[in-house]
Write an enzyme that holds these catalytic residues in place. Structure first.
Site, PDB file in Angstrom:
ATOM      1  N   TYR B 125      -0.282   3.729 -11.844  1.00 20.29           N
ATOM      2  CA  TYR B 125      -1.016   4.908 -11.996  1.00 20.29           C
ATOM      3  C   TYR B 125      -0.295   5.731 -12.950  1.00 20.29           C
ATOM      4  O   TYR B 125      -0.495   7.058 -12.973  1.00 20.29           O
ATOM      5  CB  TYR B 125      -1.470   5.554 -10.734  1.00 20.29           C
ATOM      6  CG  TYR B 125      -2.646   5.089  -9.938  1.00 20.29           C
ATOM      7  CD1 TYR B 125      -2.610   3.577  -9.534  1.00 20.29           C
ATOM      8  CD2 TYR B 125      -3.666   5.733  -9.764  1.00 20.29           C
ATOM      9  CE1 TYR B 125      -3.486   2.930  -9.035  1.00 20.29           C
ATOM     10  CE2 TYR B 125      -4.811   4.919  -9.120  1.00 20.29           C
ATOM     11  CZ  TYR B 125      -4.819   3.668  -8.901  1.00 20.29           C
ATOM     12  OH  TYR B 125      -5.640   3.107  -8.140  1.00 20.29           O
ATOM     13  N   LYS B 172       2.912  -7.369  -2.870  1.00 19.33           N
ATOM     14  CA  LYS B 172       2.765  -8.840  -3.365  1.00 19.33           C
ATOM     15  C   LYS B 172       3.993  -9.462  -3.864  1.00 19.33           C
ATOM     16  O   LYS B 172       4.066  -9.807  -5.122  1.00 19.33           O
ATOM     17  CB  LYS B 172       1.545  -8.692  -4.236  1.00 19.33           C
ATOM     18  CG  LYS B 172       1.023 -10.174  -4.673  1.00 19.33           C
ATOM     19  CD  LYS B 172       0.091 -10.849  -4.010  1.00 19.33           C
ATOM     20  CE  LYS B 172      -0.312 -12.088  -4.563  1.00 19.33           C
ATOM     21  NZ  LYS B 172      -0.781 -12.957  -3.595  1.00 19.33           N
ATOM     22  N   ASP B 205      -3.127  -9.530  -0.207  1.00 16.07           N
ATOM     23  CA  ASP B 205      -4.491 -10.478  -0.137  1.00 16.07           C
ATOM     24  C   ASP B 205      -4.759 -10.860   1.310  1.00 16.07           C
ATOM     25  O   ASP B 205      -5.672 -10.704   2.137  1.00 16.07           O
ATOM     26  CB  ASP B 205      -4.444 -11.825  -0.988  1.00 16.07           C
ATOM     27  CG  ASP B 205      -3.215 -12.495  -1.001  1.00 16.07           C
ATOM     28  OD1 ASP B 205      -2.003 -12.039  -0.663  1.00 16.07           O
ATOM     29  OD2 ASP B 205      -3.085 -13.667  -1.426  1.00 16.07           O
ATOM     30  N   ASP B 229      -4.984   2.465  -2.836  1.00 12.85           N
ATOM     31  CA  ASP B 229      -6.310   2.850  -3.276  1.00 12.85           C
ATOM     32  C   ASP B 229      -7.407   1.967  -2.844  1.00 12.85           C
ATOM     33  O   ASP B 229      -8.586   2.513  -2.278  1.00 12.85           O
ATOM     34  CB  ASP B 229      -6.303   2.987  -4.720  1.00 12.85           C
ATOM     35  CG  ASP B 229      -7.271   4.154  -5.537  1.00 12.85           C
ATOM     36  OD1 ASP B 229      -8.250   4.396  -4.680  1.00 12.85           O
ATOM     37  OD2 ASP B 229      -7.524   3.895  -6.808  1.00 12.85           O
TER      38      ASP B 229
END
Lengths: 115, 334
Positions: B125, B172, B205, B229
């Site tokens: 972002y 991640k 995930d 988000d």
């Protein structure tokens, strides 16, 4: 039926490409960098982590890291050689980690604005 | 407590009617507030040529506190999001979103009480995007150690002050070893200051799958911007949708409280939209400024109305208008 013969690599329709500026990522511990006049390239904005810190309103909290993206736009038609010469000049005063050429594709800018 | 001066940003679409209902409810608590109404959003484009007029920026900079109705974010090309601009301009680095079960909405779980702390200013972002050839677009994912440390530290502080027990860092880092690895490293460093809070980490995930299978196992989550988000909306969906999802954007010198949902322009002027998300954001705002009794009063009144189930907006299975729902809450607060 999908076969190897029908799955060739697609090409994006080409548009004329024009070099219009360069983003330089500068590392400094001395706050927002202020630049000399570099002739063919003029500073447009400075951002810290993508947020514009010059010119305009600046919250005192925004200079979180020592890494600034500085956008220089060309003041006339320029070539890759002009970018090389500009970066050589810049290197005399500033430490920088990367530079990214800015191109227009047709009438569209191929680069985002800063927040 | 003294008088509070708060910037009110009604936004666009259904925003003004929602914010008016919320203002009436908050004023009914008796907390002394001077509301400074300012404009924001697409409606400002014609008038001022910007989504975020200078006068609005000055009001927020002065008051350091605002509550905001929904605004519309243009998709693809066009103007930058007013929401993201505000977050960046005032360095509102902590996006805090509670997801708690709403009694009237029947859900398949017994318990959900999750707090997400989303880093709000970095990651992909940062808006650093380039076409690096005619066929290749590139977006820089910017993760900094100070930016990661301060969101983690904020989350631990919040957890400690509110009796929360456990914080997990969502990442991640098995794939993005530099960027998410740095985020995780800063989180672990921040955790050292808070031995009373249990901490751990989970890959994004796996976290997504666990959230939909067994959301009751989670307490607080700290996430980089993009995962935050997505997963904070997932959490809102678990408890009943965005109509009841409040949010706060907090920095060291300013805080803006806002609903998570959009401006629903097709319902504008119909006075049928649920104001609960902005109202609960107002409750968060009252707690932030130390007006806990007023916050409790609103929350209890709203829960009473929801439990009675007679005066509900359409999304909660009722037929009440925005104003009728607000009036019912005001009555229940008495």
């Amino acid at each position: 039926m999908l076969t190897k013969a029908t799955t060739g690599r697609a090409k994006r329709p080409a548009k004329p490409i024009t070099l219009v500026g360069v983003d330089v990522y500068i590392i400094t511990e001395n706050g927002i960098p202020a630049f000399d006049d570099y002739g063919a390239f003029k500073i447009e904005f400075v951002s810290n982590r993508g947020t514009k810190v010059w010119p305009g309103y600046v919250s005192e909290d925004l200079m979180l890291v020592n890494w600034y993206r500085c956008r220089f736009m060309a003041t006339k038609a320029v070539t890759d050689a002009d970018v090389d010469s500009f970066l050589t000049q810049l290197s005399k005063k500033w430490k920088w980690s990367a530079a990214q050429k800015l191109w227009n594709y047709g009438d569209e800018a191929g680069f985002s604005k800063a927040y | 407590m003294g008088k509070h001066v708060i910037t009110m940003l009604p936004g666009e679409g259904t925003g003004p009617e929602i914010c008016e209902a919320v203002r009436r409810i908050i004023d009914h608590t008796g907390v002394e507030i001077v509301w400074e109404y300012e404009e924001i959003g697409l409606d400002c484009l014609d008038k001022y040529g910007t989504l975020l007029p200078e006068k609005t920026i000055k009001s927020i900079a002065k008051n350091k506190l605002a509550i905001k109705g929904p605004t519309t974010t243009p998709i693809g090309t066009g103007h930058k999001s007013a929401n993201v601009t505000l977050r960046k301009m005032f360095d509102l680095y902590a996006n805090v979103r509670p997801a708690k079960l709403i009694p009237v909405l029947k859900r398949p779980w017994d318990k959900i009480d999750i707090l997400t702390f989303r880093e709000n200013t970095e990651d992909s972002y940062a808006a650093i995007e380039h076409m690096v050839s005619d066929e290749v677009a590139q977006c820089l994912k910017v993760i900094t150690w100070p930016g990661s440390y301060r969101i983690a530290d904020f989350a631990f502080k919040w957890a400690k002050a509110n009796g929360r027990k456990k914080i997990q860092c969502v990442h991640k880092a098995n794939i993005m070893k530099m960027t998410d690895g740095l985020f995780l490293e800063a989180f672990r460093e921040a955790a050292k200051k808070y031995p009373e809070i249990e901490y751990g980490d989970i890959i994004v995930d796996n976290c997504s799958m666990q959230l939909v299978r067994n959301p009751g196992q989670f307490d607080c989550l700290v996430l980089p911007n993009l995962y935050g988000d997505i997963l904070s909306d997932l959490c809102a969906g678990l408890v009943g949708g965005l109509g009841f999802a409040p949010g706060a954007n907090i920095g060291d010198n300013c805080a803006i409280f806002e609903a998570v949902h959009g401006s629903a322009p097709k319902y504008a002027g119909m006075k049928k939209v649920n104001p609960s998300a902005v109202l609960l954001s107002g409750v968060m705002m009252l707690r932030w400024i130390g007006e806990n009794a007023a916050a409790d009063k609103i929350e209890n009144g709203m829960n009473k109305v929801l439990a009675e189930g007679k005066t509900l907006t359409y999304d909660a299975g009722g037929t009440a208008s925005t104003d009728e729902y607000a009036d019912a809450i005001i009555k229940a607060m008495n």
